[in-house]
Design an enzyme around this catalytic site. Structure first.
Site, mmCIF file in Angstrom:
data_model
loop_
_atom_site.group_PDB
_atom_site.id
_atom_site.type_symbol
_atom_site.label_atom_id
_atom_site.label_comp_id
_atom_site.label_asym_id
_atom_site.label_seq_id
_atom_site.Cartn_x
_atom_site.Cartn_y
_atom_site.Cartn_z
ATOM 1 N N PRO A 64 0.830 -1.206 0.000
ATOM 2 C CA PRO A 64 0.000 0.000 0.000
ATOM 3 C C PRO A 64 0.865 1.257 0.000
ATOM 4 O O PRO A 64 1.962 1.274 0.563
ATOM 5 C CB PRO A 64 -0.782 -0.130 1.312
ATOM 6 C CG PRO A 64 -0.753 -1.578 1.653
ATOM 7 C CD PRO A 64 0.542 -2.094 1.137
ATOM 8 N N GLU A 65 0.364 2.305 -0.634
ATOM 9 C CA GLU A 65 1.104 3.564 -0.681
ATOM 10 C C GLU A 65 0.566 4.498 0.407
ATOM 11 O O GLU A 65 -0.292 4.125 1.201
ATOM 12 C CB GLU A 65 1.000 4.160 -2.084
ATOM 13 C CG GLU A 65 1.561 3.221 -3.153
ATOM 14 C CD GLU A 65 1.515 3.778 -4.564
ATOM 15 O OE1 GLU A 65 1.644 5.000 -4.736
ATOM 16 O OE2 GLU A 65 1.346 2.976 -5.508
ATOM 17 N N HIS A 101 -6.308 -16.089 7.288
ATOM 18 C CA HIS A 101 -4.946 -15.569 7.154
ATOM 19 C C HIS A 101 -4.538 -14.677 8.320
ATOM 20 O O HIS A 101 -3.651 -13.843 8.180
ATOM 21 C CB HIS A 101 -4.812 -14.793 5.840
ATOM 22 C CG HIS A 101 -5.212 -15.591 4.634
ATOM 23 N ND1 HIS A 101 -4.544 -16.727 4.243
ATOM 24 C CD2 HIS A 101 -6.231 -15.411 3.745
ATOM 25 C CE1 HIS A 101 -5.125 -17.223 3.160
ATOM 26 N NE2 HIS A 101 -6.142 -16.450 2.838
ATOM 27 N N ARG A 135 -0.198 -13.036 2.091
ATOM 28 C CA ARG A 135 1.066 -13.383 1.435
ATOM 29 C C ARG A 135 2.244 -13.457 2.402
ATOM 30 O O ARG A 135 3.352 -13.809 1.997
ATOM 31 C CB ARG A 135 1.352 -12.373 0.324
ATOM 32 C CG ARG A 135 0.291 -12.395 -0.776
ATOM 33 C CD ARG A 135 0.573 -11.370 -1.857
ATOM 34 N NE ARG A 135 -0.454 -11.382 -2.890
ATOM 35 C CZ ARG A 135 -0.520 -10.500 -3.882
ATOM 36 N NH1 ARG A 135 0.374 -9.521 -3.974
ATOM 37 N NH2 ARG A 135 -1.486 -10.576 -4.782
ATOM 38 N N LYS A 174 19.764 13.759 -9.155
ATOM 39 C CA LYS A 174 19.748 12.360 -9.580
ATOM 40 C C LYS A 174 19.754 12.268 -11.107
ATOM 41 O O LYS A 174 19.075 13.022 -11.785
ATOM 42 C CB LYS A 174 18.499 11.659 -9.032
ATOM 43 C CG LYS A 174 18.349 11.743 -7.515
ATOM 44 C CD LYS A 174 19.459 11.002 -6.803
ATOM 45 C CE LYS A 174 19.258 11.025 -5.293
ATOM 46 N NZ LYS A 174 20.338 10.339 -4.567
#
Length: 268
Positions: free
Chosen positions: A2-3, A88, A106, A148
């Site tokens: 998730p962001e 889970h 996961r 960069k």
């Protein structure tokens, strides 16, 4: 993973339910969910009071005073308040009479009891500030971006430059700012870099207002509800669909090993 908007939704939900709560019981049901911890988690957490629920970028933690419970959601981690029938569940906890379940299909996520350095857990100490933090310095961050030589999309994903931006919101911010994901970061003018950070903040605030972005059942808030910002995406996942600015079909390319969606006509 998730962001920022998705993690902030979870943070706010936890704050509403467990702030000032005390851990009464903790049971680790899968060893990976507490990997790296030498002392049983229950021995560390039972009796600890949650004094704040904090976040930096995509990283979440429960403030326990000098120490913290670092929560890494991984690809599918969920912090659910109340009973759950999920198969889970990796960690069960009881906080002042409330059930707090860490569900992670996961098993990439984890809980870790850790000291804090300068107000953040040790695993988060190297992470840059994010655009939603009150003391985020966009001018200094823009200068860092311009030093960069990598593609700007890759630089936006570098959590040590600016945190919280993942693949979805990088594509959205670049589309909104009219900057191609392949453009070298060092080629940006200072005003372009600042405008890009402004776009990232705006996009993530809009996503936050809609509960984040959910494409499946793996990201949900603490009540098990999904976000719906996916309906408002302008670039991410829209390969072949018309650009909402100019009508040109959007392209999908790979930048730094990540899929990137953009308009070849109005992003330069």
């Amino acid at each position: 993973m998730p962001e920022l908007p998705e993690v902030e939704v979870v943070r706010r939900g936890l704050e509403a339910h467990v702030l000032d709560g005390v851990f009464e019981d903790v049971e680790v049901l899968h060893p990976r969910a507490n990997r790296g911890q030498d002392v049983p988690l229950a021995d560390l957490l039972v009796g600890a009071r949650i004094t704040a629920v904090r976040r930096r970028g995509k990283y979440l933690w429960l403030d326990l005073g000098e120490d913290a419970l670092y929560v890494h959601l991984g690809m599918s981690g969920q912090m659910l308040i109340g009973p759950t029938s999920s198969p889970h569940v990796r960690i069960r906890a009881r906080v002042s009479g409330r059930d707090l379940n860490f569900v992670d299909q996961r098993t990439f996520g984890r809980w870790l009891y850790t000291p804090q350095v300068a107000g953040v857990p040790v695993p988060v100490a190297h992470i840059a500030r994010d655009p939603l933090e009150a003391d985020f310095d966009r001018v200094a961050t823009a200068r860092l971006i311009r030093r960069k030589r990598s593609a700007i999309k890759a630089v936006l994903l570098n959590q040590e430059v600016v945190s919280g931006i993942g693949n979805i919101y990088a594509d959205e911010a670049l589309w909104q700012a009219g900057i191609a994901p392949t453009r070298r970061a060092s080629s940006l003018l200072q005003r372009e870099a600042v405008a890009l950070l402004d776009a990232a903040e705006e996009v993530m605030r809009r996503a936050l207002a809609e509960g984040g972005t959910s494409f499946d059942s793996l990201y949900v808030n603490v009540n098990g509800e999904s976000g719906y910002f996916s309906r408002s995406l302008n670039a991410y996942g829209r390969e072949g669909e018309p650009c909402r600015r100019c009508g040109t079909p959007l392209r999908r390319i790979v930048v730094g090993g990540r899929s990137s969606h953009y308009c070849s006509e109005c992003q330069h």
